[in-house]
Design a protein around this motif. Sequence first.
Motif, short mmCIF file in Angstrom:
data_model
loop_
_atom_site.label_atom_id
_atom_site.label_comp_id
_atom_site.label_asym_id
_atom_site.label_seq_id
_atom_site.Cartn_x
_atom_site.Cartn_y
_atom_site.Cartn_z
N LYS A 117 -12.84 -42.68 -14.07
CA LYS A 117 -13.89 -41.78 -14.53
C LYS A 117 -15.23 -42.50 -14.60
O LYS A 117 -16.27 -41.95 -14.24
N ALA A 118 -15.20 -43.77 -15.08
CA ALA A 118 -16.45 -44.52 -15.19
C ALA A 118 -17.06 -44.78 -13.83
O ALA A 118 -18.27 -44.63 -13.62
N ARG A 119 -16.23 -45.16 -12.86
CA ARG A 119 -16.75 -45.41 -11.52
C ARG A 119 -17.28 -44.13 -10.89
O ARG A 119 -18.29 -44.12 -10.22
N LYS A 120 -16.54 -43.02 -11.09
CA LYS A 120 -17.01 -41.76 -10.53
C LYS A 120 -18.33 -41.33 -11.16
O LYS A 120 -19.16 -40.71 -10.54
N ALA A 121 -18.50 -41.65 -12.42
CA ALA A 121 -19.73 -41.25 -13.11
C ALA A 121 -20.88 -42.20 -12.83
O ALA A 121 -21.97 -42.01 -13.33
N GLY A 122 -20.66 -43.27 -12.03
CA GLY A 122 -21.71 -44.21 -11.70
C GLY A 122 -22.07 -45.15 -12.83
O GLY A 122 -23.17 -45.65 -12.92
N ARG A 123 -21.16 -45.38 -13.76
CA ARG A 123 -21.44 -46.26 -14.90
C ARG A 123 -21.23 -47.71 -14.49
O ARG A 123 -21.11 -48.04 -13.33
N TRP A 124 -21.17 -48.56 -15.50
CA TRP A 124 -21.03 -49.99 -15.30
C TRP A 124 -22.23 -50.54 -14.53
O TRP A 124 -22.10 -51.39 -13.68
N ALA A 125 -23.42 -50.03 -14.82
CA ALA A 125 -24.63 -50.56 -14.19
C ALA A 125 -24.82 -52.00 -14.64
O ALA A 125 -24.46 -52.38 -15.76
N LYS A 126 -25.38 -52.81 -13.73
CA LYS A 126 -25.60 -54.21 -14.03
C LYS A 126 -27.06 -54.56 -13.77
O LYS A 126 -27.67 -54.07 -12.83
N VAL A 127 -27.60 -55.41 -14.63
CA VAL A 127 -28.90 -56.00 -14.41
C VAL A 127 -28.75 -57.49 -14.65
O VAL A 127 -28.29 -57.91 -15.71
N GLY A 128 -29.10 -58.30 -13.65
CA GLY A 128 -28.78 -59.71 -13.73
C GLY A 128 -27.28 -59.89 -13.70
O GLY A 128 -26.58 -59.35 -12.86
N GLN A 129 -26.75 -60.61 -14.66
CA GLN A 129 -25.30 -60.81 -14.77
C GLN A 129 -24.72 -60.03 -15.94
O GLN A 129 -23.58 -60.26 -16.34
N ARG A 130 -25.47 -59.07 -16.45
CA ARG A 130 -25.03 -58.32 -17.63
C ARG A 130 -24.69 -56.88 -17.26
O ARG A 130 -25.41 -56.25 -16.47
N ILE A 131 -23.61 -56.38 -17.86
CA ILE A 131 -23.21 -54.99 -17.68
C ILE A 131 -23.90 -54.15 -18.75
O ILE A 131 -23.90 -54.49 -19.93
N VAL A 132 -24.51 -53.07 -18.32
CA VAL A 132 -25.19 -52.17 -19.25
C VAL A 132 -24.15 -51.21 -19.82
O VAL A 132 -23.54 -50.43 -19.07
N PRO A 133 -23.88 -51.24 -21.13
CA PRO A 133 -22.87 -50.34 -21.70
C PRO A 133 -23.22 -48.88 -21.46
O PRO A 133 -24.39 -48.49 -21.57
N ASP A 134 -22.19 -48.06 -21.15
CA ASP A 134 -22.47 -46.66 -20.85
C ASP A 134 -22.78 -45.86 -22.11
O ASP A 134 -23.21 -44.70 -22.01
N ASP A 135 -22.58 -46.46 -23.29
CA ASP A 135 -22.91 -45.75 -24.52
C ASP A 135 -24.11 -46.38 -25.23
O ASP A 135 -24.35 -46.12 -26.40
N LEU A 136 -24.90 -47.19 -24.48
CA LEU A 136 -26.06 -47.85 -25.08
C LEU A 136 -27.10 -46.81 -25.47
O LEU A 136 -27.41 -45.90 -24.70
N GLN A 137 -27.64 -46.96 -26.64
CA GLN A 137 -28.69 -46.07 -27.14
C GLN A 137 -29.91 -46.91 -27.50
O GLN A 137 -29.79 -48.06 -27.91
N PRO A 138 -31.11 -46.39 -27.35
CA PRO A 138 -31.43 -45.04 -26.88
C PRO A 138 -31.18 -44.88 -25.39
O PRO A 138 -31.15 -45.86 -24.64
#
Length: 429
Positions: free
Chosen positions: A100-121
């Motif tokens: 589901k996460a891959r289909k939704a295009g989540r797990w974005a990365k910037v540098g070597q860090r994964i951006v959490p899909d529930d990060l707020q704001p």
Amino acid sequence: MNAGTGDGDELCVDGSDGGRTGGAKAGRGSVTGGGTVMFSDAPGGGSGPAPAVPAPGHRPGAAPDAAGARAASVPRARPAPRPGPDGVPAKSRKAGKAGKARKAGRWAKVGQRIVPDDLQPEVLREELTELGDAFRAYQRHPEPDLAALAELHDRKARAFALWADVTGDASLREEADRAAAAARTTREMDANRHGVPVGEDGPLVERLLTRGQGVHARNVLEHLRVTSPLPEAEARLAVLMITLRAARAGTGNVTGQDLSGWLQGDAERVLQALADMGWLLLPEDVAPDDALMSRPEEPTQVTVPTLIPTQPRPFFFGKVTRARLSGWAQKVVGDRKLRKKKAAAATRLLAVYTAAHSRPDGCLGEAVEDGDGLALETVASFCGLRPEDVAEHAGLLAAAGWLEEDADTAGGRLRGRLAERVLPLSGLL
């Protein structure tokens, strides 16, 4: 093929032709090289090992062929996954979430860090996602764009600082600081490449020369100061301009407009003098007065023997730098206010020398502990003047708005600053 028990508790195996094998005793055998199979050896009785079962077409007493063994091999069964508290195996649950996460295009990365899909704001998560995509897109560019890269580092610094505030992660704050430093360094690199000083509000002046090209310009001026074939200012100016035209191949094109613009009424005399002494070669059918009549569509090709590539050459630079230096010198010599003041060759040479030997802020000479400015003897030698005459020509440059009014020659040095209007022509000492 079926297996069962026959009369007398004998184990019977149906053959491929529907018959039964006789006298097969219960025992242990391999089924076409596979694992052990257990059969009941009596009605309602216990279990025992199964006999060997021949592959189709197998002759009694012959070893089973490899193809038959592979065709009938039986893999071992895997143990069933343990269900979780909700009755769903843990691996199945994780795989479902990952899909589901891959289909939704989540797990974005910037540098070597994964951006959490529930990060707020949410705006922060979107910025970090877009930033990672932007860095990856930049890496695919065929040519570097340092200005664009500096902007990406600035965005990263701001985004990671906010990320650190939201999560309390000190390492994110450190990475934000590193990104801010990278942005400053990248802008300085871009400024050095283009010769553009950077202030708090960005680039201050768009320069015609880079720092490296400024070094080449000073090398050319020093070479001509020492080796000019004639001492007079008019000849030195012609030698400078023609040298810049022929610097790479030993040949260059000039027009009558060029020569008249550089030397006014002295052009034919100077050209003839340089040709007579062999410093300059004209085409066989072209005389100096013919060169003065040449038009841009049919320029005169002149040759400087000392600059032909087969000879030891005084300086080396590429085609782009040669064109840039020639254009820079032409802008100085042809400055509108200098033309309006009818500046003589010596005054124009002084304009060239002061532009080439000025710092980014326009001040003349290197900034050293024992005082800045330019040595009068060196300046006078380049311009074909006496040291005591430099002050007069500096005053003419100030009147033409080339130098600031406070230029002086006290203590054997020429001190002053380029006027703001000519800062783009600074040689960036």
